[in-house]
Design an enzyme around this catalytic site. Structure first.
Site, PDB file in Angstrom:
ATOM      1  N   HIS A   1       0.567  -1.271   0.182  1.00  0.00           N
ATOM      2  CA  HIS A   1      -0.134   0.079  -0.074  1.00  0.00           C
ATOM      3  C   HIS A   1       1.015   0.765   0.091  1.00  0.00           C
ATOM      4  CE1 HIS A   1      -3.331  -2.591   0.768  1.00  0.00           C
ATOM      5  NE2 HIS A   1      -3.264  -1.590   0.312  1.00  0.00           N
TER       6      HIS A   1
ATOM      7  N   ARG B   1     -10.730   4.867  -1.381  1.00  0.00           N
ATOM      8  CA  ARG B   1     -10.034   4.353  -0.256  1.00  0.00           C
ATOM      9  C   ARG B   1     -10.525   4.727   1.073  1.00  0.00           C
ATOM     10  NH1 ARG B   1      -5.912   2.920  -4.532  1.00  0.00           N
ATOM     11  NH2 ARG B   1      -5.970   0.825  -4.499  1.00  0.00           N
TER      12      ARG B   1
ATOM     13  N   ARG C   1     -15.383   2.933  -1.305  1.00  0.00           N
ATOM     14  CA  ARG C   1     -15.214   1.292  -1.068  1.00  0.00           C
ATOM     15  C   ARG C   1     -15.321   1.266   0.461  1.00  0.00           C
ATOM     16  NH1 ARG C   1      -9.836  -1.943  -1.655  1.00  0.00           N
ATOM     17  NH2 ARG C   1      -9.130  -0.324  -0.882  1.00  0.00           N
TER      18      ARG C   1
ATOM     19  N   ASP D   1      -5.331  -7.432  -5.419  1.00  0.00           N
ATOM     20  CA  ASP D   1      -5.350  -8.379  -4.949  1.00  0.00           C
ATOM     21  C   ASP D   1      -5.802  -9.808  -5.510  1.00  0.00           C
ATOM     22  OD1 ASP D   1      -4.986  -7.775  -1.727  1.00  0.00           O
ATOM     23  OD2 ASP D   1      -6.257  -6.820  -2.518  1.00  0.00           O
TER      24      ASP D   1
HETATM   25  C1  PEP Z   1      -6.908  -4.049  -5.456  1.00  0.00           C
HETATM   26  O1  PEP Z   1      -6.743  -5.693  -4.868  1.00  0.00           O
HETATM   27  O2  PEP Z   1      -6.572  -3.958  -6.697  1.00  0.00           O
HETATM   28  C2  PEP Z   1      -7.347  -3.250  -4.955  1.00  0.00           C
HETATM   29  C3  PEP Z   1      -7.521  -1.981  -5.999  1.00  0.00           C
HETATM   30  O3  PEP Z   1      -7.296  -3.011  -3.891  1.00  0.00           O
HETATM   31  P1  PEP Z   1      -6.287  -3.029  -3.040  1.00  0.00           P
HETATM   32  O4  PEP Z   1      -4.723  -1.975  -3.782  1.00  0.00           O
HETATM   33  O5  PEP Z   1      -6.501  -1.447  -1.722  1.00  0.00           O
HETATM   34  O6  PEP Z   1      -6.170  -3.686  -2.587  1.00  0.00           O
HETATM   35 MG    MG Z   2      -7.971  -4.973  -2.514  1.00  0.00          MG
END
Ligand code: PEP
Ligand code: MG
Length: 751
Positions: A359, A466, A502, A624
């Protein structure tokens, strides 16, 4: 066996430098294996294997005996990358005699390669005069040890390079993975977790007397604290516990401890580093003692060491000055660490841990800060105040770059700025292919700072806000009113464009400091919707805040992270409906928002149609989804090369999701980092994605590429890459075809 292994690794780990580590290795192995010689050969810059340490051969041969790969038994072990166990070494065809080692006396030979990340660093050898067949147990012991020591040796080697560079011996290069593209040239500021004796940055001080006075002031303050604590607790403590406080005070009063620290400060290093160095040395000495009582004192020394260190660091932090062009360096950078640096001074970032999809890397891309992640062997504590280049295109860090290298990178920096300027002209142009196919380019946001940059770059909506980012930057859950305000700002800034919020996605690597989740397998644990369905009070407050914030604007979409099954979606929908009814009953006039599902676990790919039937839109979280499809932790630098966003299995899943969504007449978007890659964007458009959502930084480049190509060309390219079987082939084909179409300049510059 296990004990000797553990002890050797521990001792080597604590060594001051590469040479002491190697000396410990040869001495301890020789002793544990009851053999007559142990030696280490390491590969040098010319790929020769040089005898670096020995216990048993002539010590004068160290640094003088050198073999090419394939040369001699050592070269053979290195080139074949496997152990060689010989009873009569001298009869082997590869045997080579070096008179300076005096090794003709040794008949038996066991050599094993030292391999780190698939690279042979060197060879470990044991030898014996008597004909001795080293048995299977000996071989297994040496192989195990070598595998464990490889990382330590690699790290010690890298540290040695840093010290050598510091003495004016050229530049050094370290490799990681790209976190955010771009180039930064600046000065390192190392940040480390507080009171961690092993990661104190090495800093040089100029005012030595002041530093010594500062050290004694902190020491006195800690002495006062401990004295006060001891007095307050006296009546409640046992005699032994009381004795511990007395022992601490005695240690602090011990003139020799202070003396050792001041001696190091006089050598020019800062007080926190000097203190940690002395404490670690004392801890090592206690650990090495055979008396169990004395060995236990190591823990006391460490505890006291940490207390004083916390004091020293806290006081030093208050007067920390960030240079212009700060390059933030840390073992594991986190979002909150970024907050400490004034935004106008932060030029680049380097994190030893983590990968492109951590992140902090995503935040870096949101803020457009060139970043390199996962530089595993970087001796980061030695880098403070050093000159660095961050090559975020290729994931490379240069230490003390030469003039030539600096001017090369300055040119790239300028070229990139010129490109950005050219791209600004596209701001108000639609994202439309040469044959008129229109695609929506939205942005991912989190910080308020993203808003202006996004609008400046022509964002047509927000595909992923986010919400955990404002949660991460606080010291408690924000209340409903507070959240309403935060969400309103986002919705207002983009209105009438759609904003996809989200619901809270914590867990995994996103830990709220005030809501810790301790798990062995956090990415497979309690995260995303699982947490918020278990805590409806958190979910309801958040959804109510979103709904209230949208009043009169009507541009809210709600998106649910980590949905793995239909009951989760049903439960979340029921809670959203409840929140909506409550808000309406309170008199707010709110339009019921579209509710979408993130497809980011493989189960959701296979149930995309069923999910789409119950949702208003789907959005693929490819970060993910890739990690779960390929079973590769998105944060783990060790497997970063296996995290292949263009793996054929990932592309197939992406195609299936679009088809499933469209068969239920819902829009399908993608908000993972893949959408911001200009090459991938071409494929995603061809697959039929309705919206690509990305960081504002990448938007102009993606738009420019999509405007330069036709939908037919993109479809032909997609068909071609879908027939390929490896990520490498797919990427290579994509690059070649796009370059043939003249889209070269939008890729990474020639670094
Ligand atoms: C992902 O998983 O692609 C996504 C957009 O969420 P994050 O990166 O915040 O987990
Ligand atoms: Mg994700």
């Amino acid at each position: 066996m296990l004990n000797s292994l553990r002890n050797i690794v521990q001792e080597v780990n604590a060594a001051r430098d590469l040479q002491s580590a190697l000396n410990i290795i040869v001495a301890r192995i020789k002793e544990s294996m009851h053999t007559q010689v142990c030696s280490v050969y390491l590969r040098d810059g010319k790929k020769n294997y040089v005898l670096m340490a020995t216990d048993g051969l002539n010590p004068k041969a160290v640094g003088r005996v050198s073999l090419r790969a394939e040369e001699g038994l050592v070269g053979r072990v290195a080139s074949r990358e496997e152990p060689l166990n010989l009873e009569h070494a001298e009869t082997h065809p590869s045997y080579q005699y070096f008179p300076e080692t005096g090794e003709e006396r040794f008949s038996s030979f066991l050599g094993v390669p030292i391999i780190h990340h698939r690279e042979v660093l060197g060879v470990l050898v044991v030898q014996q005069v008597d004909r001795r067949r080293f048995d299977e147990g000996d071989e297994a012991f040496l192989v195990t040890l070598s595998a464990q020591l490889a990382g330590v040796i690699a790290h010690a080697e890298a540290t040695g390079v840093v010290v050598a560079v510091g003495q004016g011996k050229g530049e050094a290069k370290f490799t990681g993975v790209s976190g955010c593209s771009g180039v930064a040239i600046g000065e390192a500021v190392v940040i480390s977790p507080p009171a961690d004796l092993n990661s104190v940055p090495y800093q040089v001080v100029s005012d030595i007397e002041e530093e010594i006075a500062f050290f004694y002031r902190c020491l006195a303050a800690v002495r006062n604290d401990i004295g006060r604590m001891s007095d307050e607790l006296r009546s409640r403590l046992s005699r032994e516990e009381q004795a511990l406080f007395d022992a601490y005070l005695a240690m602090l009063d011990d003139a020799s401890l202070g003396g050792e620290v001041t001696e190091r400060i006089r050598g020019g290093v800062c007080a926190p580093y000097a203190w940690a160095d002395v404490i670690l040395e004392h801890e090592r000495n206690f650990n090495a003692m055979s008396d169990p009582y004395l060995r236990d004192r190591a823990a006391d020394v460490r505890d006291l060491g940490r207390r004083v260190l916390a004091y020293l660091q806290e006081s030093a932090q208050m007067c920390r000055v960030y240079p212009d062009n700060t390059i933030l360096v840390g073992e594991e950078l986190t979002a909150s660490m970024l907050g400490d640096v004034p935004a106008d001074k932060l030029a680049g970032m380097i994190s030893v841990e983590g990968s492109r999809n951590s992140h902090v890397a995503i935040l870096a891309r949101a803020m457009d800060i060139p970043t390199v992640m996962g530089v595993i062997d970087l001796p980061y504590t030695k880098l403070d105040q050093r000159k660095l280049i961050v090559d975020g295109y290729n994931g490379i860090v240069y230490l003390d770059p030469s003039k030539v290298l600096k001017s090369h990178y300055k040119a790239i920096f300028k070229e990139e700025q010129a490109l950005q300027k050219d791209l600004e002209a596209l701001k108000d142009k639609p994202c439309e292919t040469t044959d008129g196919h229109r695609l929506n380019l939205w942005v991912n946001t989190g910080l308020m700072a993203d808003v202006m940059r996004s609008l400046d770059r022509g964002a047509e909506g927000v595909g992923l806000y986010r919400t955990e980012v404002p949660f991460l930057l606080r010291d408690r859950f924000p209340g409903e009113e507070e959240q309403t305000k935060i969400y309103r700002e986002q919705l207002e800034a983009f209105a009438p464009r759609q904003v996809t919020m989200r619901t809270l996605d914590v867990g995994g690597d996103k830990a709220l400091p005030y809501f810790p989740i301790e798990e062995d397998n956090p990415f497979l644990g309690w995260r995303g919707i699982r947490v918020t369905l278990d805590h409806p009070e958190i979910f309801l407050v958040q959804v109510r805040a979103m709904l209230k914030a949208s009043e009169g604007l009507d541009n809210l979409r709600i998106m649910l992270p980590m949905i793995t099954n239909i009951p989760e979606l049903d439960a979340a929908n029921a809670l959203i409906l409840r929140a909506f009814n409550e808000v309406m009953e309170e008199g707010h006039r709110v339009v019921y928002p579209p509710v979408g599902v993130m497809v980011e676990v493989p189960a959701a790919v296979y149930q995309a149609k069923e999910l789409a039937a119950r949702a208003d839109f789907l959005s693929v979280g490819s970060n993910d989804l890739t990690q779960y499809l390929l079973a590769v932790d998105r944060n783990n630098a060790r497997v970063a090369d296996l995290y292949q966003s263009m793996h054929p299995a990932v592309l197939s899943a992406l195609q299936e999701v679009v088809q499933a969504g469209h068969s239920e007449n819902v829009d399908v978007s993608i908000c993972g980092e893949l959408a911001g890659d200009p090459g991938a964007a071409v494929l995603l458009m061809a697959m039929g994605y309705d919206v690509l959502s990305m960081s504002a930084t990448n938007l102009p480049k993606v738009k420019s590429v999509l405007r330069a190509i036709s939908k037919d060309q993109a479809s032909a390219l997609l068909a071609e890459v879908m027939s390929l079987h490896t990520a490498e082939a797919i990427e290579a084909t994509l690059n070649t075809r796009l370059q043939d179409m003249g889209i070269k300049r939008l890729y990474r510059p020639n670094v």
